[in-house]
Design an enzyme around this catalytic site. Structure first.
Site, PDB file in Angstrom:
ATOM      1  N   GLU A  79       0.854  -1.189   0.000  1.00 27.72           N
ATOM      2  CA  GLU A  79       0.000   0.000   0.000  1.00 27.72           C
ATOM      3  C   GLU A  79       0.889   1.238   0.000  1.00 27.72           C
ATOM      4  O   GLU A  79       0.432   2.340   0.317  1.00 27.72           O
ATOM      5  CB  GLU A  79      -0.961  -0.009   1.189  1.00 27.72           C
ATOM      6  CG  GLU A  79      -0.320  -0.147   2.551  1.00 27.72           C
ATOM      7  CD  GLU A  79      -1.347  -0.143   3.669  1.00 27.72           C
ATOM      8  OE1 GLU A  79      -1.716   0.965   4.103  1.00 27.72           O
ATOM      9  OE2 GLU A  79      -1.774  -1.226   4.090  1.00 27.72           O
ATOM     10  N   CYS A 111      -3.241  -4.147   4.258  1.00 24.42           N
ATOM     11  CA  CYS A 111      -2.242  -5.111   4.721  1.00 24.42           C
ATOM     12  C   CYS A 111      -2.503  -6.538   4.242  1.00 24.42           C
ATOM     13  O   CYS A 111      -1.753  -7.453   4.585  1.00 24.42           O
ATOM     14  CB  CYS A 111      -2.193  -5.099   6.247  1.00 24.42           C
ATOM     15  SG  CYS A 111      -1.823  -3.479   6.935  1.00 24.42           S
ATOM     16  N   HIS A 233      -1.527 -10.943  11.604  1.00 23.14           N
ATOM     17  CA  HIS A 233      -1.098  -9.616  11.149  1.00 23.14           C
ATOM     18  C   HIS A 233      -0.932  -8.771  12.398  1.00 23.14           C
ATOM     19  O   HIS A 233      -1.821  -8.713  13.253  1.00 23.14           O
ATOM     20  CB  HIS A 233      -2.166  -9.013  10.234  1.00 23.14           C
ATOM     21  CG  HIS A 233      -1.997  -7.537  10.050  1.00 23.14           C
ATOM     22  ND1 HIS A 233      -0.844  -6.993   9.527  1.00 23.14           N
ATOM     23  CD2 HIS A 233      -2.821  -6.491  10.343  1.00 23.14           C
ATOM     24  CE1 HIS A 233      -0.975  -5.672   9.503  1.00 23.14           C
ATOM     25  NE2 HIS A 233      -2.165  -5.347   9.986  1.00 23.14           N
TER      26      HIS A 233
END
Length: 390
Positions: A79, A111, A233
């Site tokens: 990103e 993400c 994550h």
């Protein structure tokens, strides 16, 4: 067919700051950063590094000549893209010298991008078993000096070779995923820093985990007892534990202790790098594999990927007999050992040094950056990249 991660490595810039010193400079109790958020150090990216160079440096450390000949698909999740048209993957393809008969694309979904790349890679390998796919997750997390998100910044990249008969992790066929249009985190094209609704984002992260976990259980009849460890994550290292605790009542005290012990080891690298967006989940996986000596072949690892906006996915991998031999542990230990701590004042100076956005020509001092691959400057609206090893 057995498809999964055959090689995995990461790269992070050579400079970092200490989170205790950042807290003191911001007039905050250090425990809020080191305990409440769970961060100890934060990578600081110089202007000579961007998403392209971070990814190329990560891949450079794990690829050999055979990989360069067999890779026919480069998938770049980010990103922090540097061009609205040309993919970052094309730059990396050239910088690494990968053979030309290849596809090269960039994927964007906060993400989650690298996970989408892995799933695409699995399909490609199923059709072309002799191929190898390079999947990259590379980002520079920027929220702004003295912003509420400053403590969750970071920079780095993870590179993975996806292949048939992988040596590290065989990826399961079952996967559960969820998409919902929400505004918990976003990065407008006119801004070089992100916007985030922190409390809402945390709530959605947990909600997405619980939704995909329930989906996955219904698909497979697996329970918490079937997992040796889970990786998440990690925008900050306490986030994954907040989610995992929500399912602890489904298991025994032994299950809870096992998952917690493994989780702590999976956060070591992230604690000292910070948030690297698309690469965060996979940096956690590397940390687990390289710091957890109790793991063995056949262990099943759960993986939760979350990309704000939002897309989430829960999937699994099984450790292979040669997984330890295939890791780049010594290389990563050296990477950390060779980093240089900078003062908060120096960090603020580095943070404020950005590339011009008006196309102004610029030549950068790449000799002060020990990385092999660097941004050398801008000429005629084009970023110039240098591979010092050539």
């Amino acid at each position: 067919m057995n498809i999964g991660i055959d090689k995995i490595g990461f790269y992070t810039p050579h400079t970092f700051i200490d989170m205790v010193k950042l807290a003191e400079a911001r007039g905050v109790d250090p425990a809020k950063y080191t305990i409440g958020i769970g961060q100890e150090q934060m990578a600081v990216s110089p202007v000579t590094q961007d998403a392209v160079t971070l990814a190329a440096n990560a891949a450079l450390r794990i690829l050999d000549k055979e990989d360069l000949k067999k890779i026919d698909f480069v998938i770049f999740g980010t990103e922090s893209g540097i061009d609205s048209s040309k993919s970052a993957a094309v730059y990396v393809h050239d910088l690494l010298g990968i053979q030309s008969s290849a596809r090269s694309i960039e994927i964007k979904q906060a993400c989650y991008g690298a996970t989408a790349g892995i799933q695409l890679a699995k399909g490609h390998i199923a059709l072309h078993p002799e191929s190898r796919v390079l999947v990259l997750g590379s980002d520079i997390s920027r929220y702004g000096l003295r912003s509420s998100g400053e403590v969750t910044q970071g920079a780095g990249a993870v590179a993975m070779v996806i292949s048939a008969n992988p040596r590290i992790l065989s990826l399961g066929d079952q996967s559960a995923y969820l998409t919902n249009d929400i505004m918990d985190f976003w990065r407008p094209t006119y801004s070089d820093t992100a916007y985030v609704d922190g409390k809402f984002s945390n709530e959605q992260y947990i909600a997405f985990f619980l939704n995909t976990w329930e989906q996955f259980k219904s698909q497979t009849d697996m329970t918490i007892a079937d997992f040796e460890a889970m990786c998440f994550h990690l925008p900050y290292t306490k986030m994954g534990m907040k989610a995992m605790r929500e399912i602890f009542d489904e298991g025994t005290e032994e299950d809870q202790k096992r998952l917690t012990d493994h989780y702590q080891l999976s956060t070591i690298y992230n604690k000292n790098v910070g948030n690297i967006y698309t690469g965060s989940l996979y940096l956690s996986l590397i940390s687990l594999l390289e710091n957890d000596t109790s793991l063995k072949a056949g262990n099943r690892i759960g993986l939760f990927s979350y990309g704000s906006g939002a897309v989430g996915e829960f999937f699994t991998g099984t450790l292979q007999p040669e997984f330890r031999e295939a890791l780049a542990e010594a290389e990563h230990k050296n990477l950390f050992a060779e980093r240089e701590e900078v003062s908060i004042e120096k960090y603020e100076e580095i943070f404020s040094e950005v590339l011009p956005v008006d196309g102004t020509n610029l030549q950068l001092d790449i000799e002060s950056d020990p990385a092999t691959i660097c941004v050398a400057g801008i000429e005629e609206h084009k970023r110039l990249y240098v591979n010092k090893s050539r």
